[in-house]
Design a protein around this motif. Structure first.
Motif, PDB file in Angstrom:
ATOM      1  N   LEU A  80      47.066   3.867  46.602  1.00 30.04           N
ATOM      2  CA  LEU A  80      46.420   2.563  46.712  1.00 30.04           C
ATOM      3  C   LEU A  80      47.267   1.524  45.991  1.00 30.04           C
ATOM      4  CD1 LEU A  80      42.699   3.482  46.030  1.00 30.04           C
ATOM      5  CD2 LEU A  80      43.729   2.868  48.200  1.00 30.04           C
TER       6      LEU A  80
ATOM      7  N   TYR B 127      31.663   0.451  46.628  1.00 27.54           N
ATOM      8  CA  TYR B 127      30.294   0.933  46.740  1.00 27.54           C
ATOM      9  C   TYR B 127      29.404   0.148  45.785  1.00 27.54           C
ATOM     10  CZ  TYR B 127      32.640   4.575  49.318  1.00 27.54           C
ATOM     11  OH  TYR B 127      33.404   5.247  50.229  1.00 27.54           O
TER      12      TYR B 127
ATOM     13  N   GLN C  66      45.236   8.603  45.610  1.00 24.82           N
ATOM     14  CA  GLN C  66      45.749   8.644  46.966  1.00 24.82           C
ATOM     15  C   GLN C  66      44.662   8.104  47.892  1.00 24.82           C
ATOM     16  OE1 GLN C  66      48.937   9.670  47.718  1.00 24.82           O
ATOM     17  NE2 GLN C  66      49.201   9.764  45.511  1.00 24.82           N
ATOM     18  N   GLY C  67      45.051   7.654  49.075  1.00 26.40           N
ATOM     19  CA  GLY C  67      44.079   7.156  50.033  1.00 26.40           C
ATOM     20  C   GLY C  67      42.958   8.160  50.249  1.00 26.40           C
ATOM     21  N   GLY C  68      41.725   7.674  50.290  1.00 24.78           N
ATOM     22  CA  GLY C  68      40.573   8.551  50.501  1.00 24.78           C
ATOM     23  C   GLY C  68      39.971   9.105  49.228  1.00 24.78           C
ATOM     24  N   GLN C  69      40.663   8.958  48.098  1.00 21.36           N
ATOM     25  CA  GLN C  69      40.103   9.425  46.826  1.00 21.36           C
ATOM     26  C   GLN C  69      39.271   8.313  46.211  1.00 21.36           C
ATOM     27  OE1 GLN C  69      43.698  10.607  44.716  1.00 21.36           O
ATOM     28  NE2 GLN C  69      42.975  12.717  44.803  1.00 21.36           N
ATOM     29  N   GLN C  70      38.220   8.712  45.509  1.00 20.38           N
ATOM     30  CA  GLN C  70      37.356   7.721  44.876  1.00 20.38           C
ATOM     31  C   GLN C  70      37.794   7.448  43.442  1.00 20.38           C
ATOM     32  OE1 GLN C  70      33.088   8.559  44.279  1.00 20.38           O
ATOM     33  NE2 GLN C  70      32.711   6.647  45.352  1.00 20.38           N
TER      34      GLN C  70
ATOM     35  N   GLU D 129      37.080   3.363  46.946  1.00 23.44           N
ATOM     36  CA  GLU D 129      38.106   4.276  47.508  1.00 23.44           C
ATOM     37  C   GLU D 129      38.940   3.514  48.496  1.00 23.44           C
ATOM     38  OE1 GLU D 129      36.825   7.187  50.777  1.00 23.44           O
ATOM     39  OE2 GLU D 129      35.110   7.123  49.440  1.00 23.44           O
TER      40      GLU D 129
ATOM     41  N   ASN E 288      41.523  -3.230  52.526  1.00 23.82           N
ATOM     42  CA  ASN E 288      42.208  -1.982  52.162  1.00 23.82           C
ATOM     43  C   ASN E 288      41.411  -1.091  51.227  1.00 23.82           C
ATOM     44  OD1 ASN E 288      44.607  -2.719  53.606  1.00 23.82           O
ATOM     45  ND2 ASN E 288      45.031  -4.158  51.949  1.00 23.82           N
TER      46      ASN E 288
ATOM     47  N   MET F  45      49.951  10.780  52.234  1.00 23.15           N
ATOM     48  CA  MET F  45      49.076   9.645  51.997  1.00 23.15           C
ATOM     49  C   MET F  45      49.735   8.674  51.028  1.00 23.15           C
ATOM     50  SD  MET F  45      45.282  11.173  51.613  1.00 23.15           S
ATOM     51  CE  MET F  45      45.309  12.948  51.654  1.00 23.15           C
TER      52      MET F  45
ATOM     53  N   THR G 112      37.368   0.217  49.973  1.00 25.04           N
ATOM     54  CA  THR G 112      35.923   0.260  50.180  1.00 25.04           C
ATOM     55  C   THR G 112      35.258   0.281  48.814  1.00 25.04           C
ATOM     56  OG1 THR G 112      36.184   1.505  52.230  1.00 25.04           O
ATOM     57  CG2 THR G 112      34.013   1.572  51.179  1.00 25.04           C
TER      58      THR G 112
END
Length: 117
Positions: free
Chosen positions: A4, A85, A40-44, A117, A81, A1, A83
């Motif tokens: 960011l 919240y 890393q990608g997918g981590q918040q 994330e 790139n 991965m 997201t």
């Protein structure tokens, strides 16, 4: 991965309303501090939006007691790139002002968190 992009805060383009006018007048200082760990990608992660409101001043909380008052809000400009919240707002302090009445306000240092994330 892949990690960011290095400076998430630059791409976040956080906008604060109605605090922009107070910041221009020097009544509030706004800092945006992303968490410092490598993601890393997918981590918040989270961006802390720190408001330092000068003594003697206040800002309406995110949930003012009267609909006529403008709430403090954080708006995040979209980035394909990342997201973002819903921001997490602190509870306002209920204060009785002699001339203004009962208000839900932020004063001193207030932190609003923006997860991503």
């Amino acid at each position: 991965m892949r990690p960011l992009p290095g400076l998430v805060i630059a791409s976040a383009a956080l906008l604060l309303a109605p605090l922009a006018a107070l910041a221009q007048q020097g009544q509030v200082m706004v800092q945006m501090l992303p968490n410092t760990k490598t993601l890393q990608g997918g981590q918040q992660g989270v961006i802390a939006v720190v408001l330092d409101i000068r003594p003697g001043f206040h800002a309406q909380s995110h949930k003012p007691l009267e609909s006529a008052y403008i709430p403090t809000t954080v708006t995040v400009k979209a980035n394909p790139n990342i997201t973002y919240y819903e921001p997490v707002y602190p509870t306002g302090q209920i204060v009785d002002y002699p001339k203004l009445g009962r208000l839900s306000v932020y004063s001193g240092q207030t932190i609003i968190y923006v997860p991503f994330e």
